[in-house]
Design a protein around this motif. Structure first.
Motif, mmCIF file in Angstrom:
data_model
loop_
_atom_site.group_PDB
_atom_site.id
_atom_site.type_symbol
_atom_site.label_atom_id
_atom_site.label_comp_id
_atom_site.label_asym_id
_atom_site.label_seq_id
_atom_site.Cartn_x
_atom_site.Cartn_y
_atom_site.Cartn_z
ATOM 1 N N SER A 79 27.435 79.820 32.523
ATOM 2 C CA SER A 79 28.752 80.203 32.019
ATOM 3 C C SER A 79 28.625 80.523 30.540
ATOM 4 C CB SER A 79 29.758 79.062 32.209
ATOM 5 O OG SER A 79 30.059 78.866 33.575
ATOM 6 N N THR A 80 29.592 81.288 30.016
ATOM 7 C CA THR A 80 29.617 81.658 28.605
ATOM 8 C C THR A 80 30.947 81.232 28.002
ATOM 9 O OG1 THR A 80 28.229 83.576 29.041
ATOM 10 C CG2 THR A 80 29.441 83.565 26.965
ATOM 11 N N ILE A 81 30.858 80.496 26.892
ATOM 12 C CA ILE A 81 32.045 80.055 26.154
ATOM 13 C C ILE A 81 31.895 80.559 24.724
ATOM 14 C CG2 ILE A 81 33.328 78.060 25.290
ATOM 15 C CD1 ILE A 81 32.287 76.522 27.770
ATOM 16 N N THR A 130 24.545 72.182 34.230
ATOM 17 C CA THR A 130 25.280 71.395 33.237
ATOM 18 C C THR A 130 26.651 71.015 33.782
ATOM 19 O OG1 THR A 130 24.112 72.469 31.434
ATOM 20 C CG2 THR A 130 26.207 71.462 30.884
ATOM 21 N N ASP A 131 27.110 69.824 33.440
ATOM 22 C CA ASP A 131 28.435 69.332 33.834
ATOM 23 C C ASP A 131 29.496 70.108 33.051
ATOM 24 O OD1 ASP A 131 30.832 67.963 34.202
ATOM 25 O OD2 ASP A 131 29.953 65.979 33.912
ATOM 26 N N ASP A 133 32.711 70.145 33.324
ATOM 27 C CA ASP A 133 33.883 69.368 32.928
ATOM 28 C C ASP A 133 33.631 68.650 31.604
ATOM 29 O OD1 ASP A 133 35.879 69.727 35.149
ATOM 30 O OD2 ASP A 133 34.130 69.086 36.291
ATOM 31 N N ALA A 134 32.417 68.126 31.414
ATOM 32 C CA ALA A 134 32.068 67.475 30.147
ATOM 33 C C ALA A 134 32.066 68.498 29.016
ATOM 34 C CB ALA A 134 30.709 66.787 30.261
ATOM 35 N N VAL A 135 31.495 69.679 29.256
ATOM 36 C CA VAL A 135 31.456 70.730 28.232
ATOM 37 C C VAL A 135 32.871 71.154 27.855
ATOM 38 C CG1 VAL A 135 30.827 73.146 27.798
ATOM 39 C CG2 VAL A 135 29.167 71.592 28.854
ATOM 40 N N LEU A 136 33.716 71.423 28.849
ATOM 41 C CA LEU A 136 35.074 71.882 28.561
ATOM 42 C C LEU A 136 35.898 70.806 27.874
ATOM 43 C CD1 LEU A 136 35.819 74.033 31.720
ATOM 44 C CD2 LEU A 136 35.238 74.812 29.411
ATOM 45 N N SER A 137 35.645 69.553 28.184
ATOM 46 C CA SER A 137 36.332 68.463 27.499
ATOM 47 C C SER A 137 36.002 68.480 26.007
ATOM 48 C CB SER A 137 35.930 67.128 28.128
ATOM 49 O OG SER A 137 36.521 66.062 27.429
ATOM 50 N N ILE A 138 34.729 68.690 25.693
ATOM 51 C CA ILE A 138 34.308 68.745 24.288
ATOM 52 C C ILE A 138 34.913 69.957 23.584
ATOM 53 C CG2 ILE A 138 32.317 69.082 22.748
ATOM 54 C CD1 ILE A 138 30.702 67.446 24.919
ATOM 55 N N VAL A 139 34.850 71.138 24.212
ATOM 56 C CA VAL A 139 35.373 72.331 23.527
ATOM 57 C C VAL A 139 36.891 72.274 23.395
ATOM 58 C CG1 VAL A 139 33.382 73.775 24.085
ATOM 59 C CG2 VAL A 139 35.398 73.884 25.536
ATOM 60 N N GLU A 140 37.571 71.716 24.385
ATOM 61 C CA GLU A 140 39.024 71.572 24.281
ATOM 62 C C GLU A 140 39.385 70.592 23.170
ATOM 63 O OE1 GLU A 140 39.780 70.456 28.323
ATOM 64 O OE2 GLU A 140 40.071 72.539 28.965
ATOM 65 N N ASP A 141 38.637 69.487 23.073
ATOM 66 C CA ASP A 141 38.872 68.504 22.024
ATOM 67 C C ASP A 141 38.603 69.118 20.648
ATOM 68 O OD1 ASP A 141 39.637 65.777 21.354
ATOM 69 O OD2 ASP A 141 37.535 65.478 20.766
ATOM 70 N N ALA A 156 31.271 80.556 35.472
ATOM 71 C CA ALA A 156 30.597 80.609 36.774
ATOM 72 C C ALA A 156 30.597 79.239 37.454
ATOM 73 C CB ALA A 156 29.163 81.109 36.606
ATOM 74 N N HIS A 157 30.720 78.171 36.660
ATOM 75 C CA HIS A 157 30.739 76.804 37.192
ATOM 76 C C HIS A 157 32.044 76.526 37.929
ATOM 77 C CE1 HIS A 157 27.698 76.412 34.012
ATOM 78 N NE2 HIS A 157 27.316 75.297 34.598
ATOM 79 N N LYS A 158 31.999 75.574 38.821
ATOM 80 C CA LYS A 158 33.202 75.059 39.476
ATOM 81 C C LYS A 158 33.587 73.768 38.787
ATOM 82 C CE LYS A 158 33.331 77.952 43.027
ATOM 83 N NZ LYS A 158 33.319 79.257 42.456
ATOM 84 N N ARG A 159 34.860 73.655 38.406
ATOM 85 C CA ARG A 159 35.364 72.418 37.812
ATOM 86 C C ARG A 159 35.670 71.436 38.923
ATOM 87 N NH1 ARG A 159 39.188 73.040 32.716
ATOM 88 N NH2 ARG A 159 38.390 70.937 32.514
ATOM 89 N N ARG A 160 35.442 70.145 38.641
ATOM 90 C CA ARG A 160 35.717 69.111 39.654
ATOM 91 C C ARG A 160 37.184 69.112 40.059
ATOM 92 N NH1 ARG A 160 31.858 66.113 36.563
ATOM 93 N NH2 ARG A 160 33.544 65.310 35.283
ATOM 94 N N GLY A 161 38.078 69.163 39.055
ATOM 95 C CA GLY A 161 39.493 69.116 39.358
ATOM 96 C C GLY A 161 40.098 70.468 39.658
#
Length: 166
Positions: A79-81, A130-131, A133-141, A156-161
């Motif tokens: 994925s690309t952020i 890579t997880d 959800d952990a990455v998105l939590s950090i970037v959102e924070d 490209a990743h699937k989020r758990r929730g």
């Protein structure tokens, strides 16, 4: 640069914040026959829907300026952020980045002139295993703490929730 690598043009929305109409990305030639097939060898800064190591196809550019992106053949799972950061990163940036790096993320960066002054644009590659959800939590924070502005270039990743990034 390796002789088996060429730049491939991706047309992008000039109305987006960057004002560019195209971005070129390094690719590795996989097949040069009738259908030209390439592997992306760097992360995009503006082109949406593609990531590092994706396999893509290309067609001759109508204006004769080389090859234009013509679609995905196979996703790499990366994925690309994008993180838009003040040119002198704020206090705390390094700790947030180290957290992303520990998760396996890497980046390329460019200098951008924006309406708010000079900024650094980080194109963050998130490897397939890579997880997310952990990455998105950090970037959102980081965004909530005014360290950067975040955009998703390609998820490209699937989020758990299954939740979408706001």
């Amino acid at each position: 640069m390796n002789e088996n690598r060429i730049k491939l043009r991706f047309l992008v929305d000039r109305e987006d914040w960057h004002g560019s109409s195209a971005e070129t990305l390094w690719t590795e030639v996989l097949w040069g026959g009738t259908m030209k097939v390439f592997r992306l060898m760097n992360s995009p800064f503006y082109a949406r829907g593609v990531s590092y190591l994706d396999i893509v196809r290309a067609l001759p550019a109508p204006d004769g300026s080389g090859l234009d992106y013509a679609g995905i053949v196979e996703k790499s799972g990366h994925s690309t952020i994008w993180l838009l950061v003040p040119f002198e990163p704020p206090a705390g940036f390094k700790n947030y980045w180290l957290s992303l790096e520990r998760l396996g993320c890497t980046y390329e960066w460019s200098s951008e002139d924006t309406v708010d002054g000079k900024r650094k644009l980080y194109s963050v590659d998130v490897p397939a295993k890579t997880d997310i959800d952990a990455v998105l939590s950090i970037v959102e924070d980081g965004q909530d703490n005014d360290l950067w502005i975040v955009q998703i270039g390609d998820l490209a990743h699937k989020r758990r929730g299954g939740a979408e990034l706001q």
